[in-house]
Motif scaffolding. Structure first.
Motif, PDB file in Angstrom:
ATOM      1  N   GLY A  67       0.789  -1.224   0.000  1.00  0.00           N
ATOM      2  CA  GLY A  67       0.000   0.000   0.000  1.00  0.00           C
ATOM      3  C   GLY A  67       0.816   1.266   0.000  1.00  0.00           C
ATOM      4  N   ALA A  68       2.157   1.164   0.002  1.00  0.00           N
ATOM      5  CA  ALA A  68       3.006   2.352   0.080  1.00  0.00           C
ATOM      6  C   ALA A  68       2.933   3.215  -1.172  1.00  0.00           C
ATOM      7  CB  ALA A  68       4.457   1.953   0.345  1.00  0.00           C
ATOM      8  N   ALA A  69       2.437   2.679  -2.272  1.00  0.00           N
ATOM      9  CA  ALA A  69       2.287   3.484  -3.485  1.00  0.00           C
ATOM     10  C   ALA A  69       1.004   4.302  -3.469  1.00  0.00           C
ATOM     11  CB  ALA A  69       2.298   2.579  -4.723  1.00  0.00           C
ATOM     12  N   GLU A  70       0.045   3.916  -2.629  1.00  0.00           N
ATOM     13  CA  GLU A  70      -1.239   4.614  -2.569  1.00  0.00           C
ATOM     14  C   GLU A  70      -1.362   5.518  -1.352  1.00  0.00           C
ATOM     15  OE1 GLU A  70      -1.215   1.071  -3.001  1.00  0.00           O
ATOM     16  OE2 GLU A  70      -1.097   1.528  -5.150  1.00  0.00           O
ATOM     17  N   SER A  71      -0.574   5.273  -0.319  1.00  0.00           N
ATOM     18  CA  SER A  71      -0.659   6.047   0.921  1.00  0.00           C
ATOM     19  C   SER A  71       0.740   6.219   1.490  1.00  0.00           C
ATOM     20  CB  SER A  71      -1.550   5.317   1.934  1.00  0.00           C
ATOM     21  OG  SER A  71      -1.515   5.950   3.198  1.00  0.00           O
ATOM     22  N   LEU A  72       1.028   7.404   2.017  1.00  0.00           N
ATOM     23  CA  LEU A  72       2.349   7.631   2.606  1.00  0.00           C
ATOM     24  C   LEU A  72       2.606   6.702   3.780  1.00  0.00           C
ATOM     25  CD1 LEU A  72       2.644  11.529   2.570  1.00  0.00           C
ATOM     26  CD2 LEU A  72       3.901   9.900   1.154  1.00  0.00           C
ATOM     27  N   VAL A  73       1.564   6.416   4.561  1.00  0.00           N
ATOM     28  CA  VAL A  73       1.704   5.505   5.699  1.00  0.00           C
ATOM     29  C   VAL A  73       0.518   4.543   5.682  1.00  0.00           C
ATOM     30  CG1 VAL A  73       2.084   5.281   8.179  1.00  0.00           C
ATOM     31  CG2 VAL A  73       2.786   7.377   7.011  1.00  0.00           C
ATOM     32  N   PRO A  74       0.638   3.416   4.996  1.00  0.00           N
ATOM     33  CA  PRO A  74      -0.462   2.454   4.956  1.00  0.00           C
ATOM     34  C   PRO A  74      -0.538   1.639   6.243  1.00  0.00           C
ATOM     35  CG  PRO A  74       1.402   1.619   3.724  1.00  0.00           C
ATOM     36  CD  PRO A  74       1.779   3.008   4.171  1.00  0.00           C
ATOM     37  N   GLY A  75      -1.692   1.029   6.462  1.00  0.00           N
ATOM     38  CA  GLY A  75      -1.834   0.137   7.603  1.00  0.00           C
ATOM     39  C   GLY A  75      -1.837   0.861   8.931  1.00  0.00           C
ATOM     40  N   SER A  76      -1.451   0.131   9.983  1.00  0.00           N
ATOM     41  CA  SER A  76      -1.529   0.650  11.356  1.00  0.00           C
ATOM     42  C   SER A  76      -0.213   0.450  12.092  1.00  0.00           C
ATOM     43  CB  SER A  76      -2.665  -0.055  12.114  1.00  0.00           C
ATOM     44  OG  SER A  76      -3.902   0.138  11.465  1.00  0.00           O
ATOM     45  N   PRO A  77       0.754   1.332  11.880  1.00  0.00           N
ATOM     46  CA  PRO A  77       2.011   1.215  12.634  1.00  0.00           C
ATOM     47  C   PRO A  77       1.780   1.447  14.119  1.00  0.00           C
ATOM     48  CG  PRO A  77       1.944   3.278  11.415  1.00  0.00           C
ATOM     49  CD  PRO A  77       0.755   2.490  10.975  1.00  0.00           C
ATOM     50  N   VAL A  78       2.650   0.866  14.931  1.00  0.00           N
ATOM     51  CA  VAL A  78       2.488   0.944  16.385  1.00  0.00           C
ATOM     52  C   VAL A  78       3.563   1.799  17.044  1.00  0.00           C
ATOM     53  CG1 VAL A  78       1.283  -1.265  16.526  1.00  0.00           C
ATOM     54  CG2 VAL A  78       3.788  -1.215  16.659  1.00  0.00           C
ATOM     55  N   GLU A  79       4.525   2.251  16.269  1.00  0.00           N
ATOM     56  CA  GLU A  79       5.622   3.026  16.842  1.00  0.00           C
ATOM     57  C   GLU A  79       6.198   3.939  15.769  1.00  0.00           C
ATOM     58  OE1 GLU A  79       8.874   1.817  20.085  1.00  0.00           O
ATOM     59  OE2 GLU A  79       9.149   0.802  18.169  1.00  0.00           O
ATOM     60  N   ALA A  80       6.683   5.100  16.197  1.00  0.00           N
ATOM     61  CA  ALA A  80       7.297   6.031  15.251  1.00  0.00           C
ATOM     62  C   ALA A  80       8.520   6.671  15.890  1.00  0.00           C
ATOM     63  CB  ALA A  80       6.302   7.108  14.836  1.00  0.00           C
ATOM     64  N   LEU A  81       9.612   6.687  15.157  1.00  0.00           N
ATOM     65  CA  LEU A  81      10.834   7.366  15.573  1.00  0.00           C
ATOM     66  C   LEU A  81      11.009   8.605  14.702  1.00  0.00           C
ATOM     67  CD1 LEU A  81      13.614   7.522  17.055  1.00  0.00           C
ATOM     68  CD2 LEU A  81      14.530   6.108  15.191  1.00  0.00           C
ATOM     69  N   ILE A  82      11.022   9.790  15.322  1.00  0.00           N
ATOM     70  CA  ILE A  82      11.183  11.046  14.592  1.00  0.00           C
ATOM     71  C   ILE A  82      12.626  11.523  14.742  1.00  0.00           C
ATOM     72  CG2 ILE A  82      10.367  13.410  14.292  1.00  0.00           C
ATOM     73  CD1 ILE A  82       7.781  12.637  15.653  1.00  0.00           C
ATOM     74  N   CYS A  83      13.268  11.815  13.619  1.00  0.00           N
ATOM     75  CA  CYS A  83      14.654  12.288  13.588  1.00  0.00           C
ATOM     76  C   CYS A  83      14.652  13.721  13.052  1.00  0.00           C
ATOM     77  CB  CYS A  83      15.502  11.419  12.666  1.00  0.00           C
ATOM     78  SG  CYS A  83      15.180   9.633  12.758  1.00  0.00           S
ATOM     79  N   ALA A  84      15.296  14.649  13.749  1.00  0.00           N
ATOM     80  CA  ALA A  84      15.272  16.063  13.376  1.00  0.00           C
ATOM     81  C   ALA A  84      16.643  16.535  12.904  1.00  0.00           C
ATOM     82  CB  ALA A  84      14.812  16.910  14.560  1.00  0.00           C
ATOM     83  N   TYR A  85      16.646  17.262  11.773  1.00  0.00           N
ATOM     84  CA  TYR A  85      17.873  17.762  11.156  1.00  0.00           C
ATOM     85  C   TYR A  85      17.711  19.253  10.858  1.00  0.00           C
ATOM     86  CZ  TYR A  85      18.458  12.735  10.327  1.00  0.00           C
ATOM     87  OH  TYR A  85      18.553  11.374  10.479  1.00  0.00           O
ATOM     88  N   PRO A  86      17.923  20.133  11.838  1.00  0.00           N
ATOM     89  CA  PRO A  86      17.720  21.568  11.620  1.00  0.00           C
ATOM     90  C   PRO A  86      18.805  22.174  10.739  1.00  0.00           C
ATOM     91  CG  PRO A  86      18.572  21.174  13.822  1.00  0.00           C
ATOM     92  CD  PRO A  86      18.296  19.825  13.229  1.00  0.00           C
ATOM     93  N   GLY A  87      18.405  23.208   9.997  1.00  0.00           N
ATOM     94  CA  GLY A  87      19.350  23.901   9.130  1.00  0.00           C
ATOM     95  C   GLY A  87      18.756  25.204   8.641  1.00  0.00           C
ATOM     96  N   ASP A  88      19.148  25.626   7.442  1.00  0.00           N
ATOM     97  CA  ASP A  88      18.687  26.874   6.853  1.00  0.00           C
ATOM     98  C   ASP A  88      18.226  26.597   5.430  1.00  0.00           C
ATOM     99  OD1 ASP A  88      19.084  29.542   5.292  1.00  0.00           O
ATOM    100  OD2 ASP A  88      19.204  30.124   7.402  1.00  0.00           O
ATOM    101  N   ASN A  89      17.079  27.179   5.049  1.00  0.00           N
ATOM    102  CA  ASN A  89      16.531  26.853   3.732  1.00  0.00           C
ATOM    103  C   ASN A  89      17.292  27.493   2.574  1.00  0.00           C
ATOM    104  OD1 ASN A  89      15.681  29.526   3.749  1.00  0.00           O
ATOM    105  ND2 ASN A  89      13.486  29.060   3.680  1.00  0.00           N
ATOM    106  N   THR A  90      18.246  28.365   2.867  1.00  0.00           N
ATOM    107  CA  THR A  90      19.048  28.947   1.789  1.00  0.00           C
ATOM    108  C   THR A  90      20.197  28.032   1.370  1.00  0.00           C
ATOM    109  OG1 THR A  90      20.479  30.115   3.363  1.00  0.00           O
ATOM    110  CG2 THR A  90      18.520  31.288   2.562  1.00  0.00           C
ATOM    111  N   ASN A  91      20.465  27.012   2.182  1.00  0.00           N
ATOM    112  CA  ASN A  91      21.552  26.081   1.856  1.00  0.00           C
ATOM    113  C   ASN A  91      21.190  24.686   2.358  1.00  0.00           C
ATOM    114  OD1 ASN A  91      24.088  25.179   0.953  1.00  0.00           O
ATOM    115  ND2 ASN A  91      25.020  25.562   2.952  1.00  0.00           N
TER     116      ASN A  91
END
Length: 317
Positions: A67-91
């Motif tokens: 289902g990944a071609a029809e929906s960004l997140v198909p099904g019912s995941p039970v956990e999510a790990l968020i990773c953050a990469y701050p920067g500047d949109n000019t570079n």
């Protein structure tokens, strides 16, 4: 083209400050009452560096989750790990990992909000070009059977960022929602956001102005100066009648811009927010002083006098 007024109405500019410090990662123990064998595998570590060269639109690997071609997140995941990469949109590109957060209870809500986004469009249309801070995000969703799926997106000041799972992509902006989930833990549902101030999108909006079968309608009269919007609320009958009128328009792909009609009063900006029994609402802008006058972020159309009069009649005074 007169892009400014249309963009202000469409995106309600304003962005949260990107995260600048690491948040301790939540332990990955299984939920109470869940056997060890049924628990999902712990999320893999976040990459130490953002591997893309742009704002959002990159993942370390595409997923083989059905289902990944029809929906960004198909099904019912039970956990999510968020990773953050701050920067500047000019570079953009090559940002270093600054922090992580693991969601348990909030993973399902974030997955549903992302899973309902329209997919297929890779063109973000007209964007303002303000320089400023941005944060690229990777989210690794884990499923109960051990499968996983990466989603890459970004928060940035112009609200222009691609979101992808490596197979499907969406140009709908969700950076503020991901930042909320990263900072506060369980994500606030799109249904709970102020409909007059937050832009939302739903699967099917790239095919119909108002997809599916709405069950409610909020008509917001926006203040061109950015003040408090006024609103009126309606039930299923009014929502579906107006949706039918909007869906009868001759639509084309939206570039999220419009030309102000000469001599027209730019004081009436309406946002029509259609609610549903399940999933996020969808919004349509109606600006009679603009050409084209109707826009849902993915489609635009030239509204007729009948539509403009009906929308104005339903709007708060």
């Amino acid at each position: 083209m007169f892009i400014g007024a249309a963009l202000v109405a469409l995106t309600a500019c304003g962005t949260a400050e990107p995260p600048t410090r690491a948040i301790p990662q939540t332990p990955s123990a299984g939920s109470p009452g869940t056997s060890t064998a049924a628990a999902p595998s712990a999320p893999k570590s976040c990459p130490g560096q953002w591997g893309g060269d742009g704002i959002g639109g990159w993942v370390p690997a595409a997923s083989d989750v059905a289902g990944a071609a029809e929906s960004l997140v198909p099904g019912s995941p039970v956990e999510a790990l968020i990773c953050a990469y701050p920067g500047d949109n000019t570079n953009p590109g090559g940002e270093r990992l600054a922090g992580t957060r693991t969601l348990k209870d909030g993973a399902g809500q974030l997955a549903r909000d992302l899973g309902y986004l329209p997919v297929g469009s890779t063109d973000s249309g007209a964007c303002t070009a303000m320089g400023g801070p941005m944060t690229n995000y990777l989210i690794r969703f884990g499923y109960a059977d051990g499968r996983s799926l990466w989603v890459g997106s970004a928060e940035e000041v112009n609200h222009c960022a691609m979101t992808t799972n490596g197979t499907a992509g969406s140009s709908t902006y969700v950076g503020d929602r991901i930042t909320d989930a990263y900072r506060k833990g369980p994500a606030t549902s799109a249904r709970e956001k102020d409909p007059c101030r937050t832009w939302m999108a739903r699967r099917g909006q790239n095919a119909r102005m108002v997809p599916d079968e709405p069950t409610s309608l909020v008509v917001c009269r926006l203040d061109p100066q950015g003040g408090q919007a006024s609103r009126t609320e309606y039930g299923t009958d009014v929502a579906r009648q107006l949706a039918t009128t909007l869906n009868a328009l001759d639509t084309r792909p939206s570039d999220n811009s419009c030309r102000q009609t000469e001599g027209a009063d730019p004081g009436v900006i309406l946002r029509l927010v259609f609610g549903y029994a399940d999933g996020p609402p969808t919004a349509v802008m109606v600006q009679a002083f603009c050409t084209p006058s109707v826009n849902n972020g993915l489609l635009q159309a030239d509204g007729d006098d009948r539509l403009h009069q009906e929308a104005t009649r339903l709007a708060p005074r």
